[in-house]
Design an enzyme around this catalytic site. Structure first.
Site, PDB file in Angstrom:
ATOM      1  N   SER A  50       0.797  -1.233   0.000  1.00 32.73           N
ATOM      2  CA  SER A  50       0.000   0.000   0.000  1.00 32.73           C
ATOM      3  C   SER A  50       0.824   1.276   0.000  1.00 32.73           C
ATOM      4  CB  SER A  50      -0.967   0.004   1.197  1.00 32.73           C
ATOM      5  OG  SER A  50      -2.083  -0.805   0.922  1.00 32.73           O
ATOM      6  N   LYS A  53       0.035   3.751  -2.672  1.00 32.11           N
ATOM      7  CA  LYS A  53      -0.943   4.837  -2.550  1.00 32.11           C
ATOM      8  C   LYS A  53      -0.289   6.202  -2.385  1.00 32.11           C
ATOM      9  CE  LYS A  53      -4.629   1.839  -0.816  1.00 32.11           C
ATOM     10  NZ  LYS A  53      -4.045   0.548  -0.448  1.00 32.11           N
ATOM     11  N   SER A 110      -6.007   3.359   4.144  1.00 29.23           N
ATOM     12  CA  SER A 110      -5.389   2.574   3.058  1.00 29.23           C
ATOM     13  C   SER A 110      -6.435   1.711   2.368  1.00 29.23           C
ATOM     14  CB  SER A 110      -4.252   1.702   3.597  1.00 29.23           C
ATOM     15  OG  SER A 110      -3.381   1.333   2.565  1.00 29.23           O
TER      16      SER A 110
END
Length: 385
Positions: A50, A53, A110
């Site tokens: 993640s 992101k 997230s």
């Protein structure tokens, strides 16, 4: 009791010696001058999870600067977005939030559904958005990075390095400082749902200002963190942790070493660090496979900080910054939109026209609009006089 505890520790240390040596990437950078203070395997290919992101957010920030969207632009949860594996926002299909709220949920929770919804809003489809992500990576000189999706769920071709993640994080801070509070937020609430960050430094290490965590089996537990403390501006990247405890404590240890003068500039800047190429390390056997329990125990023996009855670097009590998002409700197709108001007829003569600011005035010098956008390298801060 003490003897028994020492025997257990000795057993764990022997296990550690039997486990394969994994080169865990670690990187510590002085954000004020971009000097590398510590680097271990910082150019090794790794799955970002993640931490992807961070780039998803950066692409949005560029589009906001161009004016193609605004913070009020609605982001709608499509069926594809809704079908993503956790973590998720909990929003229903066709539910919408503002782009501002979506960014907070993306960064703090997230949420994978929000990542896809943002990609579809900005790019028209996730595939087109990923093209935009890779274009930014190219312009930033992230030579060890390639994206396949907007959320970071595992794909063998989704790869980055600690060096590239540090450079990306510096770009976010230097180009779009107005959005940094999103990365220092620890809690987002929407309705009765409370979403908390997994960045333990936000509530346990004073001066932490962000940024993002990530985890899939193939990557282990990843973290990019920034700290402003003791007159220092520091950035740490930790990849491949065996647990959230290890990831957070290792980052805090890097910061403590810098703040206590235990590390010195290596003579390199983060921009001169090289990426090594090759295939990314696959942590799946050690994190989620049959060897996971043995591996984690060995890592605990090698680095026990933060375990029960062990010292910890996360000794501070910091109130988490909270943000409240709003569910705008569900949007259905084939519903007539509100009609626009009649055109306004001014009663008085209009003032002399004023030209709108060029996009170069919105972004920092050296960043030009749309297809010709060139990103200058992150700049060291000016020396104090």
């Amino acid at each position: 009791m003490i003897i028994a505890r020492r025997l257990v520790l000795a057993m764990l240390l022997s296990l550690a010696s039997l486990m394969p040596a994994w080169a865990q990437p670690l990187l510590l950078v002085d954000r004020a001058n971009l000097q590398v203070l510590y680097a271990q395997e910082a150019g090794n290919p790794w799955h970002p999870a993640s931490l992807t992101k961070l780039m998803t957010a950066y692409v949005v920030f560029e589009e906001l600067a161009k004016g193609s969207v605004t913070l009020d632009t609605p982001v709608t949860i499509s069926r594809k977005a809704f079908s993503q594996p956790p973590s998720r926002s909990g929003l229903a299909v066709d539910s919408s939030v503002s782009l501002k709220d979506a960014l907070y949920i993306l960064i703090v929770k997230s949420a994978n559904d929000i990542a896809v919804a943002i990609a579809e809003t900005i790019g028209g489809s996730e595939d087109r958005f990923v093209v935009m992500m890779n274009d930014v990576a190219r312009r930033m000189g992230l030579t060890g990075t390639h994206f396949v999706n907007a959320h970071g769920l595992h794909d063998p071709a989704q790869v980055t390095t600690a060096r590239d993640l540090a450079v990306l994080s510096l770009y976010i801070e230097q180009t779009f400082p107005q959005y940094m509070p999103m990365f220092s937020t620890g809690v987002v609430t929407i309705g009765k749902t409370r979403m908390e960050s997994n960045n333990g430094l936000l509530e346990g290490f004073a001066g932490t200002t962000g940024m993002k965590t990530g985890y899939v089996c193939a990557s282990g537990l990843n973290l990019v963190a920034t700290v402003d403390r003791g007159g220092r501006q520091l950035l740490a990247v930790v990849l491949g942790g065996s647990s959230g405890r290890e990831r957070n404590e290792r980052a805090a240890e890097l910061f403590v070493n810098a703040l206590n003068g235990r590390v010195s500039p290596t003579g390199q800047t983060v921009l001169t660090l090289a990426n090594n190429g090759g295939a990314p390390t696959d942590m799946r056997p050690n994190i989620c496979g049959k060897d996971a329990q043995t591996y984690v125990k060995a890592q605990e023996a090698a680095f026990p900080m933060g375990l029960k009855d062990q010292p910890t670097y996360l000794t501070d009590t910091v109130a988490l910054r909270e943000y409240t998002a709003v569910d705008l409700g569900r949007v259905r197709n084939n519903i007539a939109l509100p009609r626009p108001r009649p055109a306004h007829v001014p009663m008085f003569p209009a003032p002399a026209s004023v030209e709108s600011a060029d996009i170069e005035d919105v972004l920092r010098p050296g960043v030009t609009a749309l297809g010709g956008m060139n990103i200058t390298l992150p700049r060291p801060r000016p020396a104090d006089l």
